[in-house]
Design a protein around this motif. Structure first.
Motif, PDB file in Angstrom:
ATOM      1  N   ARG A  35       9.794   8.656  -1.298  1.00 42.51           N
ATOM      2  CA  ARG A  35      11.044   8.752  -0.551  1.00 42.51           C
ATOM      3  C   ARG A  35      11.505  10.174   0.079  1.00 42.51           C
ATOM      4  O   ARG A  35      12.089  10.420   0.872  1.00 42.51           O
ATOM      5  N   GLU A  36      10.609  11.160  -0.473  1.00 41.98           N
ATOM      6  CA  GLU A  36      10.885  12.668  -0.077  1.00 41.98           C
ATOM      7  C   GLU A  36      10.406  12.779   1.413  1.00 41.98           C
ATOM      8  O   GLU A  36      10.952  13.661   2.061  1.00 41.98           O
ATOM      9  N   LEU A  37       9.468  11.833   1.862  1.00 41.63           N
ATOM     10  CA  LEU A  37       8.920  11.813   3.297  1.00 41.63           C
ATOM     11  C   LEU A  37       9.802  10.981   4.175  1.00 41.63           C
ATOM     12  O   LEU A  37       9.457  11.030   5.177  1.00 41.63           O
ATOM     13  N   LEU A  38      10.931  10.301   3.500  1.00 40.38           N
ATOM     14  CA  LEU A  38      11.827   9.333   4.243  1.00 40.38           C
ATOM     15  C   LEU A  38      13.065   9.806   4.638  1.00 40.38           C
ATOM     16  O   LEU A  38      13.941   9.430   4.842  1.00 40.38           O
ATOM     17  N   ARG A  39      13.100  11.212   4.527  1.00 39.92           N
ATOM     18  CA  ARG A  39      14.513  12.025   4.819  1.00 39.92           C
ATOM     19  C   ARG A  39      14.548  12.688   5.819  1.00 39.92           C
ATOM     20  O   ARG A  39      13.359  13.566   6.299  1.00 39.92           O
ATOM     21  N   LEU A  46       0.857  -1.010   0.053  1.00 36.43           N
ATOM     22  CA  LEU A  46      -0.057  -0.060  -0.045  1.00 36.43           C
ATOM     23  C   LEU A  46       0.860   1.300  -0.063  1.00 36.43           C
ATOM     24  O   LEU A  46       1.748   1.592   0.872  1.00 36.43           O
ATOM     25  N   ALA A  47       0.875   2.178  -0.924  1.00 36.68           N
ATOM     26  CA  ALA A  47       1.393   3.321  -1.022  1.00 36.68           C
ATOM     27  C   ALA A  47       0.573   4.582  -0.592  1.00 36.68           C
ATOM     28  O   ALA A  47      -0.598   4.478  -0.587  1.00 36.68           O
ATOM     29  N   THR A  48       1.270   5.245   0.249  1.00 39.72           N
ATOM     30  CA  THR A  48       0.493   6.428   0.908  1.00 39.72           C
ATOM     31  C   THR A  48       1.441   7.607   1.423  1.00 39.72           C
ATOM     32  O   THR A  48       2.562   7.373   1.311  1.00 39.72           O
ATOM     33  N   ARG A  49       0.857   8.430   1.836  1.00 38.08           N
ATOM     34  CA  ARG A  49       1.644   9.615   2.216  1.00 38.08           C
ATOM     35  C   ARG A  49       1.426  10.048   3.738  1.00 38.08           C
ATOM     36  O   ARG A  49       1.777  10.797   4.406  1.00 38.08           O
ATOM     37  N   ASP A  50       0.665   8.970   4.310  1.00 36.56           N
ATOM     38  CA  ASP A  50       0.128   8.990   5.699  1.00 36.56           C
ATOM     39  C   ASP A  50       0.087   7.689   6.270  1.00 36.56           C
ATOM     40  O   ASP A  50      -0.599   6.796   6.184  1.00 36.56           O
ATOM     41  N   ALA A  51       1.324   7.450   6.913  1.00 35.68           N
ATOM     42  CA  ALA A  51       1.600   5.983   7.455  1.00 35.68           C
ATOM     43  C   ALA A  51       0.620   5.403   8.640  1.00 35.68           C
ATOM     44  O   ALA A  51       0.065   4.585   8.527  1.00 35.68           O
ATOM     45  N   ALA A  52       0.144   6.425   9.368  1.00 40.08           N
ATOM     46  CA  ALA A  52      -0.885   6.190  10.438  1.00 40.08           C
ATOM     47  C   ALA A  52      -2.311   5.921   9.730  1.00 40.08           C
ATOM     48  O   ALA A  52      -2.888   4.949  10.317  1.00 40.08           O
ATOM     49  N   LEU A  82      12.080  10.188   8.137  1.00 37.68           N
ATOM     50  CA  LEU A  82      12.164   8.544   8.264  1.00 37.68           C
ATOM     51  C   LEU A  82      12.035   7.676   9.574  1.00 37.68           C
ATOM     52  O   LEU A  82      11.236   6.938   9.714  1.00 37.68           O
ATOM     53  N   ASP A  83      12.344   8.833  10.709  1.00 41.13           N
ATOM     54  CA  ASP A  83      12.234   7.981  12.140  1.00 41.13           C
ATOM     55  C   ASP A  83      10.723   8.236  12.136  1.00 41.13           C
ATOM     56  O   ASP A  83      10.328   7.021  12.979  1.00 41.13           O
ATOM     57  N   GLU A  84       9.853   9.186  11.885  1.00 41.66           N
ATOM     58  CA  GLU A  84       8.709   9.431  12.185  1.00 41.66           C
ATOM     59  C   GLU A  84       7.804   8.208  11.659  1.00 41.66           C
ATOM     60  O   GLU A  84       6.874   7.575  12.171  1.00 41.66           O
ATOM     61  N   VAL A  85       8.310   7.893  10.225  1.00 42.40           N
ATOM     62  CA  VAL A  85       7.292   6.601   9.575  1.00 42.40           C
ATOM     63  C   VAL A  85       7.785   5.431  10.233  1.00 42.40           C
ATOM     64  O   VAL A  85       6.777   4.461  10.440  1.00 42.40           O
TER      65      VAL A  85
END
Length: 290
Positions: A135-139, A107-113, A143-146
């Motif tokens: 990937r731009e949200l994992l920098r 599942l691709a998403t912009r909101d992990a929760a 990254l730690d938040e996700v």
């Protein structure tokens, strides 16, 4: 390296998810289904994961299965549902996949929760899932938040390691940050795209820098980003193969509990690479997969 009674070492069990219908392979669905059944019946079947299919192509897949030449006693087709449109696709895709055995969801998403909540709500408890964020949200802190969201869930992370444009390929430092972030948390993950070959290399046709799946396997046991990046940068196949042969059973378990699978549009290429490195006994592959 851990050995088994079959031809496929434990390190490579279920490692190669069949992404034949995705770029750059783009095999028609009607051809991908019999090809996948052939993989599942071949000597290397233990290395092959489910057939991956995007949500928009499940109708084609159902038609291909209904019109195919499955023999009596064949198990239901194991399908990994790839949902690039996010959580809104999950319910309809699960309904459309009723004729198959759903072997996983990506599942691709912009909101992990939000994705975790929808998977909790709709996914059968025996179906594994992986959550992919851009990937731009994992920098940086992202990254730690996700990863912190996913580590408290039953789901894997998913990371994109390539594509059809050069910017789709993360460098060693970016991939190492993801791998070691997961390793420190005990969070399993899968990768997708660009890992067709065992060893890091520059594609002579495109000039793209490809990570090698052996590099990723060996880096999966590292918790230090610099050490993982060094493994990812190694271009000598003999060096990687020697390291693989020296792995203990415990190391193999640690690696595969972390790096669970990757999608490849060719099943033959990774097997051929392993055979060339002396990590797999060569055996004829189906002609249609070459």
């Amino acid at each position: 390296m851990s050995s088994t009674t079959g031809p496929i070492p434990e390190l490579f069990h279920g490692l190669f998810d069949d992404a034949a219908v995705f770029p750059p392979g783009n095999l028609p669905v009607a051809e991908a289904v019999p090809a996948h059944r052939a993989h599942r019946a071949a000597w290397y079947a233990e290395a092959v994961g489910p057939l991956l299919c995007g949500a928009s192509r499940l109708g084609e897949l159902a038609a291909a299965v209904a019109g195919g030449a499955a023999t009596a006693g064949d198990p239901p087709l194991g399908v990994g549902l790839v949902l690039p449109g996010g959580s809104a696709e999950l319910g309809p895709a699960l309904a459309a996949a009723a004729p198959f055995r759903v072997a996983g969801v990506e599942l691709a998403t912009r909101d992990a929760a939000e994705a975790v909540a929808e998977l909790d709500r709709l996914l059968p408890p025996d179906v594994p899932a992986a959550v992919e964020l851009p990937r731009e949200l994992l920098r940086g802190d992202g990254l730690d938040e996700v990863l912190d969201v996913l580590v408290d869930s039953p789901y894997r992370a998913k990371f994109r390691t390539g594509g059809v444009v050069p910017e789709a390929f993360p460098d060693e430092a970016e991939l190492a940050a993801f791998l070691t972030g997961c390793a420190r948390r005990g969070l399993p993950y899968k990768c997708t795209a660009g890992l067709h070959h065992a060893v890091r290399h520059t594609d002579p046709a495109t000039g793209f820098e490809h990570h090698g799946f052996l590099n990723v396997l060996l880096a999966a046991q590292e918790t230090d980003p610099a050490a993982a990046a060094a493994v990812l940068a190694e271009r000598d196949g003999a060096v990687l193969a020697k390291t693989v042969r020296e792995l203990t059973d415990r190391q193999v378990t640690v690696i595969r509990n972390s790096f669970t699978a990757f999608g490849t549009c060719s099943i033959a290429e990774p097997l051929d690479d392993l055979a060339a490195l002396g990590l797999l006994s060569p055996s004829p592959l189906p002609q249609e997969d070459r």
